[in-house]
Scaffold this motif. Sequence first.
Motif, short mmCIF file in Angstrom:
data_model
loop_
_atom_site.label_atom_id
_atom_site.label_comp_id
_atom_site.label_asym_id
_atom_site.label_seq_id
_atom_site.Cartn_x
_atom_site.Cartn_y
_atom_site.Cartn_z
N ASP A 29 0.72 -1.20 0.03
CA ASP A 29 0.08 -0.09 -0.21
C ASP A 29 1.01 1.30 0.09
O ASP A 29 2.06 1.34 0.61
N ILE A 30 0.38 2.17 -0.84
CA ILE A 30 1.40 3.47 -0.93
C ILE A 30 0.08 4.71 -0.53
O ILE A 30 -0.61 4.72 -1.19
N ALA A 31 0.69 5.17 0.69
CA ALA A 31 -0.42 6.56 0.91
C ALA A 31 -0.14 7.55 0.15
O ALA A 31 1.10 7.98 -0.30
N ASP A 32 -1.12 8.53 -0.32
CA ASP A 32 -0.83 9.78 -0.90
C ASP A 32 -0.69 10.91 -0.12
O ASP A 32 -2.03 11.07 0.68
N GLY A 33 0.06 11.65 -0.02
CA GLY A 33 0.59 12.87 0.89
C GLY A 33 -0.40 13.98 0.25
O GLY A 33 -0.56 15.05 1.14
N GLY A 34 -0.95 13.94 -0.98
CA GLY A 34 -1.72 15.10 -1.24
C GLY A 34 -3.30 14.66 -0.99
O GLY A 34 -4.05 15.53 -1.23
N GLN A 36 -5.24 13.16 2.52
CA GLN A 36 -5.23 12.36 3.82
C GLN A 36 -6.16 11.14 3.66
O GLN A 36 -7.57 11.18 3.38
N GLY A 37 -5.57 10.01 3.57
CA GLY A 37 -6.26 8.76 3.80
C GLY A 37 -6.54 7.87 2.22
O GLY A 37 -6.58 6.74 2.38
N LEU A 38 -6.14 8.62 1.31
CA LEU A 38 -6.07 8.10 0.06
C LEU A 38 -4.81 7.17 -0.09
O LEU A 38 -3.74 7.36 -0.05
N THR A 39 -5.22 5.73 -0.62
CA THR A 39 -4.15 4.65 -0.77
C THR A 39 -4.06 4.25 -1.73
O THR A 39 -5.36 3.66 -2.39
N ARG A 52 -8.84 5.20 3.44
CA ARG A 52 -8.75 4.56 4.81
C ARG A 52 -8.90 5.67 5.89
O ARG A 52 -8.14 6.97 5.88
N PHE A 53 -9.77 5.60 6.85
CA PHE A 53 -9.74 6.68 8.03
C PHE A 53 -10.76 6.00 8.94
O PHE A 53 -11.10 4.84 8.91
N ARG A 54 -10.71 6.57 10.27
CA ARG A 54 -11.64 5.94 11.20
C ARG A 54 -12.81 6.98 11.42
O ARG A 54 -12.86 8.33 11.40
N HIS A 55 -13.83 6.21 11.82
CA HIS A 55 -15.30 7.10 12.08
C HIS A 55 -15.99 6.24 13.26
O HIS A 55 -16.20 5.26 13.12
N ASP A 56 -16.38 7.06 14.17
CA ASP A 56 -17.11 6.27 15.51
C ASP A 56 -16.18 5.57 16.03
O ASP A 56 -16.54 4.30 16.34
N ASP A 57 -14.77 5.64 16.24
CA ASP A 57 -13.72 4.88 16.71
C ASP A 57 -13.56 3.73 15.99
O ASP A 57 -13.18 2.59 16.45
N LYS A 58 -14.13 3.68 14.57
CA LYS A 58 -14.11 2.17 13.91
C LYS A 58 -13.03 2.44 12.58
O LYS A 58 -13.15 3.42 11.93
#
Length: 525
Positions: A29-34, A36-39, A52-58
């Motif tokens: 997996d390569i994360a895009d610094g441009g 947030q969360g885009l992989t 990828r991100f967290r929502h409601d602690d999930k």
Amino acid sequence: MPRKAETLTSGGVERLIREARETRAAPRDIADGGCQGLTLRLTPTAAVWSIRFRHDDKPLRIRLGDAREWTLAQARAVAGDLRTHVEAGQGIPANDWIALKRTALAAKGGVDVPAAMPRGRGPATWTLAEARQAWGAWMRREVEACLLRDATVRNYLGVMSGPAMRTLDASLVSRITVADVAAVVATLVEQGKRSTARDVVRVSKRFWPWMGDAGRKHLSGADPNALAGLKAPETGDKPTRRSPRVPAIASMLAVAQHGALSTSVGGAIELLIYTAQRRLSVVTARVAEFEPWPEREGWGIWWQGHRTIAQGAPTEDDPRHGSHALPLPPHVWRRIETYLAFSRREAEERGVPRSPWMYPAARPRRIGDPVTHLSPHTLTHAVAAMPGIEASPQDVRRAFATVCQRDLGVAAPVVGMVLDHATGDLPEVSDGNPMTRRSTLDQMLALKAPALEAWQKAVWAERLKVELPDREVLKAQIVAENLRQRGVTDLEAEGERRRKAAAKAYAEGRTWRQRRRPVGATNPA
């Protein structure tokens, strides 16, 4: 886990995909610094964008699409919208919503995307009645943009609004199957309406792909390929195409000039015969399209505005651009000038402006509509009712093509120029230079003139041999033939029905003459 984020570029993404394929490296997996969360998920056989991100602690990981189809800009924009969708409490969006977002970006507008479309909850879909209404509104906008014709819209909506199709009006489009439409087609065939059944198949196969387009599938719920297996019923052997001889065309011309038909209808049929043009081109002719030919004394030119084969639209510098110019021989031009003088004088006597249409209709198509030009069907019905004549307006074009080549020595390419066809009007008409005729802007009047003059003289020579009864007798014959074709067998009953209908219309103030009276005028006692 994705490695440390770096700001990706379009070229860099392509390079990474190529390296993963060539080196057969392990998935990473390569994360895009441009964004947030885009992989970017890379394997030797695939490259996929996800966020990828967290929502409601999930922790959430939501797939966007194939990186070989999505651009980096599309992935970043949709990723941001997707995160907003989730954080606004709308839940994880459906795959259709993600696809719509990308389509809207690729199309740069014009695609309707709902604010939210949660996964697992299908969108509300149209009924067939709602879909037909939306289709009609869209087609009318296309007409305004000169991309469709009014006649096409009327035909499509008329077919889809028929009694047989209306039995499905309350059904959701998403639940209408090919079997449902096939049942409608079978019912029409059982009723002896085989031609209507073929129309239903033809139009439905345009309607469903329109509903299933990416920009409106979320509204309609339609599968664009739902009717892929629908087949039109057979119609049996096609009737042999007629190519009437010149005497038959001359008889048609004699009836048109005799006065039994209205001046407008008779004039339109006369122009159609002398120029061998399409019905629609004739009835949509405008007064401004006719003018003298300066280079030849006694000749005229018809700058035909309507064309089946489009060649552009008029411009400020060239108001005739895209027209199909036809030279009118002296005999024909005198008839045109006589008709124009008559119509101008008639308008002056009535105290109304002269219609811009060469052959205006007697009344509007519907109450409240403006009076435009004759309907093409008016010419077909008028010719069909002529006693002893088995021909149609289209048959005139076939006769012109055949007679000009076989009897008058006119070259096939010139026949094609006059008919405004990319190919000939008959199978035996071979035109070797369709591309040249479609590309040149020259009207080639000098080549068309001899063909039209030879045709006019051939028809007129036969016209002089035609003998007809007096006007009233001929008119009665035309009316009788018209009634026969409509299946009317009891003339007295039909006459009584018409008298009652006319009396009722007059009592209700619905006759054409009453509607033309000035506001405030009353009916005579």
